[in-house]
Design an enzyme around this catalytic site. Sequence first.
Site, PDB file in Angstrom:
ATOM      1  N   ASN A   1      46.227  36.246  35.180  1.00  0.00           N
ATOM      2  CA  ASN A   1      45.578  37.202  36.180  1.00  0.00           C
ATOM      3  C   ASN A   1      46.223  36.269  37.539  1.00  0.00           C
ATOM      4  OD1 ASN A   1      44.246  35.038  35.158  1.00  0.00           O
ATOM      5  ND2 ASN A   1      43.182  35.633  37.132  1.00  0.00           N
TER       6      ASN A   1
ATOM      7  N   GLY B   1      40.192  31.875  30.612  1.00  0.00           N
ATOM      8  CA  GLY B   1      40.026  32.824  30.275  1.00  0.00           C
ATOM      9  C   GLY B   1      38.713  32.933  30.048  1.00  0.00           C
ATOM     10  N   SER B   2      38.694  34.057  29.122  1.00  0.00           N
ATOM     11  CA  SER B   2      37.978  35.037  28.867  1.00  0.00           C
ATOM     12  C   SER B   2      36.659  33.516  27.993  1.00  0.00           C
ATOM     13  CB  SER B   2      37.741  35.890  28.667  1.00  0.00           C
ATOM     14  OG  SER B   2      37.503  35.869  26.978  1.00  0.00           O
ATOM     15  N   GLN B   3      35.054  34.220  28.718  1.00  0.00           N
ATOM     16  CA  GLN B   3      34.215  32.926  27.476  1.00  0.00           C
ATOM     17  C   GLN B   3      34.275  33.141  25.624  1.00  0.00           C
ATOM     18  OE1 GLN B   3      30.308  34.723  26.392  1.00  0.00           O
ATOM     19  NE2 GLN B   3      29.589  32.597  26.245  1.00  0.00           N
ATOM     20  N   PRO B   4      34.678  34.647  25.113  1.00  0.00           N
ATOM     21  CA  PRO B   4      34.524  34.329  23.884  1.00  0.00           C
ATOM     22  C   PRO B   4      35.648  33.894  22.928  1.00  0.00           C
ATOM     23  CG  PRO B   4      34.345  37.190  24.970  1.00  0.00           C
ATOM     24  CD  PRO B   4      34.950  36.197  25.852  1.00  0.00           C
ATOM     25  N   THR B   5      37.142  34.024  24.251  1.00  0.00           N
ATOM     26  CA  THR B   5      38.596  32.768  23.800  1.00  0.00           C
ATOM     27  C   THR B   5      37.767  31.339  23.566  1.00  0.00           C
ATOM     28  OG1 THR B   5      40.066  34.392  23.956  1.00  0.00           O
ATOM     29  CG2 THR B   5      40.375  32.532  24.112  1.00  0.00           C
ATOM     30  N   ALA B   6      37.164  31.262  24.795  1.00  0.00           N
ATOM     31  CA  ALA B   6      36.790  29.644  24.785  1.00  0.00           C
ATOM     32  C   ALA B   6      35.542  28.976  23.904  1.00  0.00           C
ATOM     33  CB  ALA B   6      35.804  29.496  26.331  1.00  0.00           C
TER      34      ALA B   6
ATOM     35  N   GLU C   1      38.321  20.612  37.280  1.00  0.00           N
ATOM     36  CA  GLU C   1      39.842  20.302  37.523  1.00  0.00           C
ATOM     37  C   GLU C   1      39.828  19.419  39.249  1.00  0.00           C
ATOM     38  OE1 GLU C   1      41.401  24.468  36.988  1.00  0.00           O
ATOM     39  OE2 GLU C   1      41.851  23.819  34.565  1.00  0.00           O
TER      40      GLU C   1
HETATM   41  N1  LIG Z   1      40.092  32.859  34.638  1.00  0.00           N
HETATM   42  C1  LIG Z   1      39.327  34.331  34.060  1.00  0.00           C
HETATM   43  O1  LIG Z   1      38.419  33.929  34.005  1.00  0.00           O
HETATM   44  C2  LIG Z   1      39.895  34.926  33.389  1.00  0.00           C
HETATM   45  C3  LIG Z   1      38.612  35.873  32.905  1.00  0.00           C
HETATM   46  N2  LIG Z   1      39.474  36.715  32.068  1.00  0.00           N
HETATM   47  C4  LIG Z   1      38.346  37.254  31.488  1.00  0.00           C
HETATM   48  O2  LIG Z   1      38.737  38.218  29.442  1.00  0.00           O
HETATM   49  C5  LIG Z   1      39.099  39.298  29.452  1.00  0.00           C
HETATM   50  C6  LIG Z   1      40.130  39.552  28.518  1.00  0.00           C
HETATM   51  O3  LIG Z   1      40.960  39.160  28.899  1.00  0.00           O
HETATM   52  P1  LIG Z   1      42.170  38.435  28.218  1.00  0.00           P
HETATM   53  O4  LIG Z   1      43.617  37.717  28.295  1.00  0.00           O
HETATM   54  O5  LIG Z   1      41.751  39.084  27.012  1.00  0.00           O
HETATM   55  O6  LIG Z   1      41.744  36.848  28.038  1.00  0.00           O
HETATM   56  P2  LIG Z   1      41.636  35.914  26.934  1.00  0.00           P
HETATM   57  O7  LIG Z   1      41.006  35.369  26.897  1.00  0.00           O
HETATM   58  O8  LIG Z   1      41.540  36.358  25.433  1.00  0.00           O
HETATM   59  O9  LIG Z   1      43.694  35.358  27.749  1.00  0.00           O
HETATM   60  C7  LIG Z   1      43.313  34.074  28.356  1.00  0.00           C
HETATM   61  C8  LIG Z   1      45.029  33.133  27.285  1.00  0.00           C
HETATM   62  O10 LIG Z   1      43.873  32.395  26.214  1.00  0.00           O
HETATM   63  C9  LIG Z   1      45.367  33.203  25.106  1.00  0.00           C
HETATM   64  N3  LIG Z   1      44.032  33.093  23.804  1.00  0.00           N
HETATM   65  C10 LIG Z   1      43.450  34.672  23.194  1.00  0.00           C
HETATM   66  N4  LIG Z   1      42.663  34.092  22.576  1.00  0.00           N
HETATM   67  C11 LIG Z   1      43.600  32.921  21.564  1.00  0.00           C
HETATM   68  C12 LIG Z   1      42.535  32.286  21.008  1.00  0.00           C
HETATM   69  N5  LIG Z   1      41.791  33.252  19.868  1.00  0.00           N
HETATM   70  N6  LIG Z   1      42.720  30.804  21.075  1.00  0.00           N
HETATM   71  C13 LIG Z   1      43.992  30.433  21.578  1.00  0.00           C
HETATM   72  N7  LIG Z   1      44.202  31.175  22.828  1.00  0.00           N
HETATM   73  C14 LIG Z   1      43.885  32.772  22.896  1.00  0.00           C
HETATM   74  C15 LIG Z   1      45.558  34.392  25.684  1.00  0.00           C
HETATM   75  O11 LIG Z   1      46.958  34.599  24.755  1.00  0.00           O
HETATM   76  C16 LIG Z   1      45.516  33.774  26.832  1.00  0.00           C
HETATM   77  O12 LIG Z   1      47.040  32.977  26.914  1.00  0.00           O
HETATM   78  C17 LIG Z   1      39.262  39.484  31.190  1.00  0.00           C
HETATM   79  O13 LIG Z   1      38.330  41.470  31.388  1.00  0.00           O
HETATM   80  C18 LIG Z   1      38.515  38.754  32.489  1.00  0.00           C
HETATM   81  O14 LIG Z   1      36.776  39.595  32.020  1.00  0.00           O
HETATM   82  C19 LIG Z   1      40.615  37.254  32.027  1.00  0.00           C
HETATM   83  C20 LIG Z   1      41.945  36.177  32.384  1.00  0.00           C
HETATM   84  C21 LIG Z   1      41.427  35.238  33.181  1.00  0.00           C
HETATM   85  N1  LIG Z   2      40.750  29.845  37.712  1.00  0.00           N
HETATM   86  C1  LIG Z   2      41.279  30.893  38.868  1.00  0.00           C
HETATM   87  C2  LIG Z   2      41.677  30.422  40.072  1.00  0.00           C
HETATM   88  C3  LIG Z   2      41.648  29.693  40.445  1.00  0.00           C
HETATM   89  C4  LIG Z   2      42.214  29.766  41.621  1.00  0.00           C
HETATM   90  C5  LIG Z   2      42.168  28.353  42.168  1.00  0.00           C
HETATM   91  O1  LIG Z   2      42.322  27.447  41.756  1.00  0.00           O
HETATM   92  O2  LIG Z   2      42.519  28.062  43.578  1.00  0.00           O
HETATM   93  C6  LIG Z   2      41.211  32.373  37.900  1.00  0.00           C
HETATM   94  O3  LIG Z   2      41.547  33.718  38.279  1.00  0.00           O
HETATM   95  O4  LIG Z   2      40.791  32.347  36.552  1.00  0.00           O
END
Ligand SMILES: NC(=O)C1=CN([C@@H]2O[C@H](COP(=O)(O)OP(=O)(O)OC[C@H]3O[C@@H](n4cnc5c(N)ncnc54)[C@H](O)[C@@H]3O)[C@@H](O)[C@H]2O)C=CC1
Ligand SMILES: N/C(=C\C=C\C(=O)O)C(=O)O
Length: 487
Positions: A155, A231-236, A468
């Site tokens: 994003n 990133g997302s909670q399931p990935t975390a 952070e």
């Molecule tokens: N900062 C935030 O809060 C963010 C939230 N999201 C949420 O997550 C949803 C899904 O977006 P995604 O791109 O699929 O997020 P994601 O959490 O899957 O991806 C974020 C990063 O994690 C990596 N990743 C994915 N699976 C992994 C794994 N098993 N091990 C290590 N790294 C991994 C991805 O390649 C990417 O670099 C979005 O619709 C949104 O709701 C997405 C991006 C940022």
């Molecule tokens: N971490 C995100 C935004 C952070 C903004 C900032 O540090 O000012 C996000 O959208 O995932």
Amino acid sequence: MAGTKALLTLENFINGKFVPCNSYIDSYDPSTGDVYCRVPNSGKEEIDAAVEAARAAFPGWSARSPQERSQVLHRLADLLEQSLEELAQAESRDQGKTITLARTMDIPRSVQNFRFFASSILHHTSECTQMDHMGCLHYTVRAPVGIAGLISPWNLPLYLLTWKVAPAIAAGNTVIAKPSELTSVTAWMMCKLLERAGVPPGVVNIVFGTGPRVGEALVSHPEVPLISFTGSQPTAERITQLSAPHCKKLSLELGGKNPAIIFEDANLEECIPTTVKSSFANQGEICLCTSRIFVQKSIYSEFLEKFVEATRMWKVGIPSDPSASMGALISKAHLEKVRSYIKKAQMEGAQILCGEGVDTLHLPHRNQAGYFMLPTVITDIKDESCCMKEEIFGPVTCVVPFDSEEEVIQRANSVKYGLAATVWSSNVGRIHRVAKKLQSGLVWTNCWLIRELNLPFGGMKSSGVGREGAKDSYEFFTEIKTITIKH
Ligand SMILES: NC(=O)C1=CN([C@@H]2O[C@H](COP(=O)(O)OP(=O)(O)OC[C@H]3O[C@@H](n4cnc5c(N)ncnc54)[C@H](O)[C@@H]3O)[C@@H](O)[C@H]2O)C=CC1
Ligand SMILES: N/C(=C\C=C\C(=O)O)C(=O)O
């Protein structure tokens, strides 16, 4: 679709060199739906090579003084700033965000991330205590942890990548970063500047590819003791599972379901445009975006009318249009996911006041297959609806009325997330009371997204683990040791 020859092809950056990969992933231009770039589909082999480079670079880099490292960070910031326009164009094309946002927010903040940590690294002090009756002096020292694994989302691609790289290398670590496979271009462009900035080979390695393949190889590597993830909670959850056998240090910055609480004494002239922005900036694809708006009953109708009117002015346009407020969403799959939430809300009997399915979106012919949608306002929706509980991460916001302070605090806190809230009121006492009771890592009152990088950033509950910021990032990227001297 363009032929393979015309496609931009990225390479991994390992040990100060660009290295081709034997397999690639297609990357799409969100404004047209066309493939325009090929991203390395790296795996364990590339991570092993990056770990070797990062391990070899660690003794030299960590032995440098903070002043020397600071100078390198400043030079990198200057080089990024000199490339601001080029980087902004690339970020806008790769992510779908407007060129205006990339120019005024993403790239300037990436520059600022390096300048900020170049400066803050010079000002940390350690603790010392005396134990005179035992003839002892105790003090603490900090040392970089080693090889930092940094995983960033799509994003705010360069903005969030540099928010991790800068503090990690400022503190003396070497890094392996894995940007999102959906938005890898500006990270690759930054690699071209590293040598000129004086970053030694192996200090910053960037390995591209998907989460399950290269992300997991990085997280599982036994020589990477620390993972910083946004990133997302399931990935975390997956990262936490993979890290557990190695007891890795984790910083997890996750999603939100952020409330805006608008009291009857709010200044609506400021509140409405800011709440439109907090709901729809970057297509609503910021973890800090507002997605539940609670408005006190006495001003509910007035607010709703003015808010919908202002939302209709939030122009959706092609990312290169400088007059557009909003561009394209990141991917076809994400657009479909966001739309599916609106459909669910309709099936539950909610009303869509503007946007998707109500208004018409006009796009140039060549952008008809792009991932665009109108900013959408939902009302008459129950707090239990998935649109009020789950992170949608798109240009969709729900507006609901409330009666009392106590009631709205309870409803705002009734989701699993706890990242950011905004509170609008002219009553200072109320602002303090409400801010204190909200389960939220950040509370902005009468404003949104004004960032003070010195102070902790992060969420409670399912919004993450750790914080952070100047001191918090320094503590995360270093190990502390207590030393006792008997004299
Ligand atoms: N900062 C935030 O809060 C963010 C939230 N999201 C949420 O997550 C949803 C899904 O977006 P995604 O791109 O699929 O997020 P994601 O959490 O899957 O991806 C974020 C990063 O994690 C990596 N990743 C994915 N699976 C992994 C794994 N098993 N091990 C290590 N790294 C991994 C991805 O390649 C990417 O670099 C979005 O619709 C949104 O709701 C997405 C991006 C940022
Ligand atoms: N971490 C995100 C935004 C952070 C903004 C900032 O540090 O000012 C996000 O959208 O995932």
